[in-house]
Enzyme design. Sequence first.
Site, PDB file in Angstrom:
ATOM      1  N   LYS A 174       0.844  -1.197   0.000  1.00 55.79           N
ATOM      2  CA  LYS A 174       0.000   0.000   0.000  1.00 55.79           C
ATOM      3  C   LYS A 174       0.874   1.240   0.000  1.00 55.79           C
ATOM      4  CE  LYS A 174      -1.917   2.752   2.949  1.00 55.79           C
ATOM      5  NZ  LYS A 174      -1.920   3.977   2.117  1.00 55.79           N
ATOM      6  N   GLU A 249       9.926   1.109  10.691  1.00 50.64           N
ATOM      7  CA  GLU A 249      10.912   2.188  10.566  1.00 50.64           C
ATOM      8  C   GLU A 249      10.153   3.483  10.771  1.00 50.64           C
ATOM      9  OE1 GLU A 249      12.417   5.019   9.667  1.00 50.64           O
ATOM     10  OE2 GLU A 249      13.372   4.539   7.737  1.00 50.64           O
ATOM     11  N   CYS A 283      13.436  10.442   7.112  1.00 51.94           N
ATOM     12  CA  CYS A 283      13.316   9.821   8.433  1.00 51.94           C
ATOM     13  C   CYS A 283      14.586  10.001   9.254  1.00 51.94           C
ATOM     14  CB  CYS A 283      12.969   8.349   8.296  1.00 51.94           C
ATOM     15  SG  CYS A 283      14.018   7.505   7.122  1.00 51.94           S
ATOM     16  N   GLU A 382       9.401  14.937  15.937  1.00 52.07           N
ATOM     17  CA  GLU A 382       9.792  14.896  14.530  1.00 52.07           C
ATOM     18  C   GLU A 382       8.936  15.890  13.751  1.00 52.07           C
ATOM     19  OE1 GLU A 382       8.850  11.323  12.082  1.00 52.07           O
ATOM     20  OE2 GLU A 382      10.968  11.397  11.526  1.00 52.07           O
TER      21      GLU A 382
END
Length: 486
Positions: A174, A249, A283, A382
């Site tokens: 997906k 992750e 990331c 983040e």
Amino acid sequence: MKRYKLFINGEFAEGHSGKFLPVYDPSTESVIAEVPDGDESDVNRAVAAARAAFDSGPWSQSTAQERGRILFRLAERIRKETPQLAELESRNSGKPIVEAEYDLGDAATCFEYYAGMATKVVGHVNPVPDNALSLSLKEPVGVAGQIIPWNYPLLMAAWKLAPAIAAGATCVLKPAEQTPLTVLEFASYLNEAGLPPGVVNIITGLGETTGAPLVRHPDVNKIAFTGSAAVGKAIVKAAADTVKRVTLELGGKSPNIFFADADFEAAIDGALFGVFINQGEVCSAGSRILVEKSIYSKFVEAMAAKAKTIKLGAPLERETKMGPLVSKEQYDRVRSYIDVGKGEAKLASGGSTRPAAFTKGYYVEPTIFYDVDNSARISREEIFGPVATVIPFKDEADAIKIANDSPYGLAAAVWSRDIFRVFRAVKALRAGIVWVNHMQPTYVEAPWGGFKQSGFGRELGPWGIEEYLETKQVHINLNEQPIGWY
Ligand code: NAI
Ligand code: MG
């Protein structure tokens, strides 16, 4: 405007709902394509195809050599289609075209690497103290559900699909709802490359309506996820009911640490590259820049001066070094963090207003905050955009303490010319990836993944294929007598 379809069991297929999701060009804010708004029934069809391909049919009998050849063909096709794919990737994600070309090269390399690795998966003979042959065999994990983000659309698909195919697993992938287009173009190469129907299925849709049913599905054996920490945590909980294998992750708040003895010019360059490449939508972004006090003011000043020269522009222009953020949602999110930052720190460059040169598009200037504590929200959360937090430290111990004071542990970088200090730091940093005198280089040969709340499991290299394998113990008794216990 192109209307895409799902890819299920080797065919492009309409979505069950008949509804579509718009896909945008973030530099113009206009719709460039539509993809099916997938739902649970689409997920069920895709999983059934993947299950059948795994349990019976040609894939279950495929040899490692055949799988390797298919992967080589896919790599070759990506290389051949790179101009078109890179343009589409750049238009859809907002990333500069030059970066999109790099990403596609990396995607092709990933398929080549796992093409070679397919035939290197080997078992063991275990030295048991009996007249028996004890073997450990490697077998594919089964059906893998793969959920990926929007920052490296086709490259993230490559990181997931290539090792799974090499291992002999089957996949339901997906893509992110923001950036499904290159993956759907890639789907059209699969049959020609010789991949049997059902081995790779692509489902588009929202996280709640397609991602979540994939995670719940009892016929899915493994989930590989890259994305936000919040969704990662929900996936671990949802996957527990069916005891799926899970790899995650989840990004981070990676420290990029500069000691006073580092080459100053290389340091400034590395600080900017570490946090602003791909608009900071990375990331492993080095979003916490830790700088030794003796060079701190000079460092902030030089960084801000150079940040102002970074060329923001339309993604398809070759001189562009920073495009718009991927979506309205991400734009609003990043700008709201910049507003939070203004209350916590001093601003050296950038800010939350759209640069005057643009009347449209989700552009955010490279933004640098300084005189900020590691406990500030902009130091802990983040942001996933072009926003850097520059934090001073007094000595090595202080630097390591600040660096490790984070719920995350994906990556870290250290800049110094003192090899003894570098090695002490490498050992002390709680992160899955540590770069020295560089930040961000990523190789398919080396492991990728995080400590702490950055996730678990490793992608790339031999570690990456291991996550798609089960280990089976086989014991072959070589005594012809009865066991003789009773
Ligand atoms: P997200 O985690 O919501 O989306 C990532 C993928 O997960 C997408 O394919 C999405 O459709 C899917 N998803 C969402 N909810 C799901 C659910 N309940 N079950 C299964 N799948 C689900 O990330 P989003 O909202 O796009 O970005 C928010 C923040 O996440 C970013 O600002 C950034 O901080 C972080 N992020 C981290 C990434 C990384 O590389 N580690 C990549 C993308 C986002
Ligand atoms: Mg989300």
